[in-house]
Design a protein around this motif. Structure first.
Motif, PDB file in Angstrom:
ATOM      1  N   VAL A 163       0.842  -1.185   0.000  1.00 32.40           N
ATOM      2  CA  VAL A 163       0.000   0.000   0.000  1.00 32.40           C
ATOM      3  C   VAL A 163       0.879   1.238   0.000  1.00 32.40           C
ATOM      4  N   GLU A 164       0.812   2.011  -1.086  1.00 33.96           N
ATOM      5  CA  GLU A 164       1.608   3.226  -1.218  1.00 33.96           C
ATOM      6  C   GLU A 164       0.864   4.434  -0.660  1.00 33.96           C
ATOM      7  N   CYS A 172       5.600   2.819   1.488  1.00 34.70           N
ATOM      8  CA  CYS A 172       4.948   1.592   1.063  1.00 34.70           C
ATOM      9  C   CYS A 172       4.919   0.635   2.243  1.00 34.70           C
ATOM     10  N   ALA A 173       3.721   0.310   2.694  1.00 38.31           N
ATOM     11  CA  ALA A 173       3.549  -0.646   3.778  1.00 38.31           C
ATOM     12  C   ALA A 173       3.448  -2.049   3.206  1.00 38.31           C
ATOM     13  N   VAL A 174       4.276  -2.938   3.712  1.00 41.41           N
ATOM     14  CA  VAL A 174       4.346  -4.312   3.234  1.00 41.41           C
ATOM     15  C   VAL A 174       3.733  -5.236   4.278  1.00 41.41           C
ATOM     16  N   SER A 175       2.810  -6.082   3.848  1.00 37.74           N
ATOM     17  CA  SER A 175       2.191  -7.024   4.761  1.00 37.74           C
ATOM     18  C   SER A 175       1.934  -8.351   4.060  1.00 37.74           C
ATOM     19  N   GLY A 176       1.512  -9.338   4.820  1.00 37.93           N
ATOM     20  CA  GLY A 176       1.258 -10.658   4.284  1.00 37.93           C
ATOM     21  C   GLY A 176       2.423 -11.591   4.547  1.00 37.93           C
ATOM     22  N   ALA A 224       4.533  10.928 -12.687  1.00 37.23           N
ATOM     23  CA  ALA A 224       4.199   9.551 -13.027  1.00 37.23           C
ATOM     24  C   ALA A 224       3.371   8.952 -11.900  1.00 37.23           C
ATOM     25  N   VAL A 225       2.867   7.763 -12.155  1.00 40.58           N
ATOM     26  CA  VAL A 225       2.321   6.949 -11.082  1.00 40.58           C
ATOM     27  C   VAL A 225       3.460   6.089 -10.557  1.00 40.58           C
ATOM     28  N   TYR A 226       3.692   6.148  -9.267  1.00 44.86           N
ATOM     29  CA  TYR A 226       4.776   5.411  -8.642  1.00 44.86           C
ATOM     30  C   TYR A 226       4.220   4.163  -7.966  1.00 44.86           C
ATOM     31  N   TYR A 227       4.820   3.018  -8.289  1.00 51.67           N
ATOM     32  CA  TYR A 227       4.357   1.729  -7.795  1.00 51.67           C
ATOM     33  C   TYR A 227       5.396   1.072  -6.904  1.00 51.67           C
ATOM     34  N   CYS A 228       4.934   0.525  -5.817  1.00 51.06           N
ATOM     35  CA  CYS A 228       5.775  -0.276  -4.944  1.00 51.06           C
ATOM     36  C   CYS A 228       5.802  -1.710  -5.460  1.00 51.06           C
ATOM     37  N   ASN A 229       6.970  -2.331  -5.391  1.00 52.56           N
ATOM     38  CA  ASN A 229       7.147  -3.686  -5.898  1.00 52.56           C
ATOM     39  C   ASN A 229       7.837  -4.567  -4.869  1.00 52.56           C
ATOM     40  N   ALA A 230       7.394  -5.807  -4.785  1.00 56.96           N
ATOM     41  CA  ALA A 230       8.042  -6.805  -3.940  1.00 56.96           C
ATOM     42  C   ALA A 230       8.282  -8.069  -4.743  1.00 56.96           C
ATOM     43  N   GLY A 231       9.483  -8.607  -4.634  1.00 57.59           N
ATOM     44  CA  GLY A 231       9.821  -9.868  -5.260  1.00 57.59           C
ATOM     45  C   GLY A 231       9.945 -10.953  -4.209  1.00 57.59           C
TER      46      GLY A 231
END
Length: 123
Positions: free
Chosen positions: A5-6, A22-26, A93-100
């Protein structure tokens, strides 16, 4: 599943600054990369802004933003940040958070994306 979630986008004047989060969960058990990409108006490709390997082995920045942006993390709350300075109209731009997640050692790979946050640079 990993959720991203950005927040922090908005309108700034040229030369201004923004700090995105960017909040990372899961399930982050096999998380190996975190980063930011952006998609400019009218473009299909999401280009690298900044990313890092979670083992600390490397950090990468896009050529167009080197020296003006910095990526960081707060591991305690699983949040990453993108500090952007001296913003210019071409940064809009639209800025997107990414997780690998995964990698060769685990035998799978999965990329997760946030919904994006809009950055507008205008005088």
């Amino acid at each position: 599943q990993v959720q991203l979630v950005e927040a922090g986008g908005g309108l700034v004047q040229p030369g201004g600054s923004l700090r995105l989060s960017c909040a990372v969960s899961g399930d982050t058990t096999h998380l190996h990369t975190l980063g930011w990409y952006r998609q400019a108006p009218g473009k299909q490709l999401r280009k690298l802004v900044a990313s890092f390997a979670t083992d600390g082995s490397r950090t990468d920045y896009g050529e167009d933003v080197k020296g003006r942006v910095a990526i960081s993390r707060d591991s305690a709350v699983n949040v990453i940040y993108l500090q952007m300075n001296d913003l210019q109209p071409e940064d809009a731009a639209v800025y997107y958070c990414n997780a690998g997640v995964g990698g060769a050692k685990y035998g799978y790979q999965r990329d997760y994306w946030g919904r994006g946050t809009q950055v507008t640079v205008s005088s």
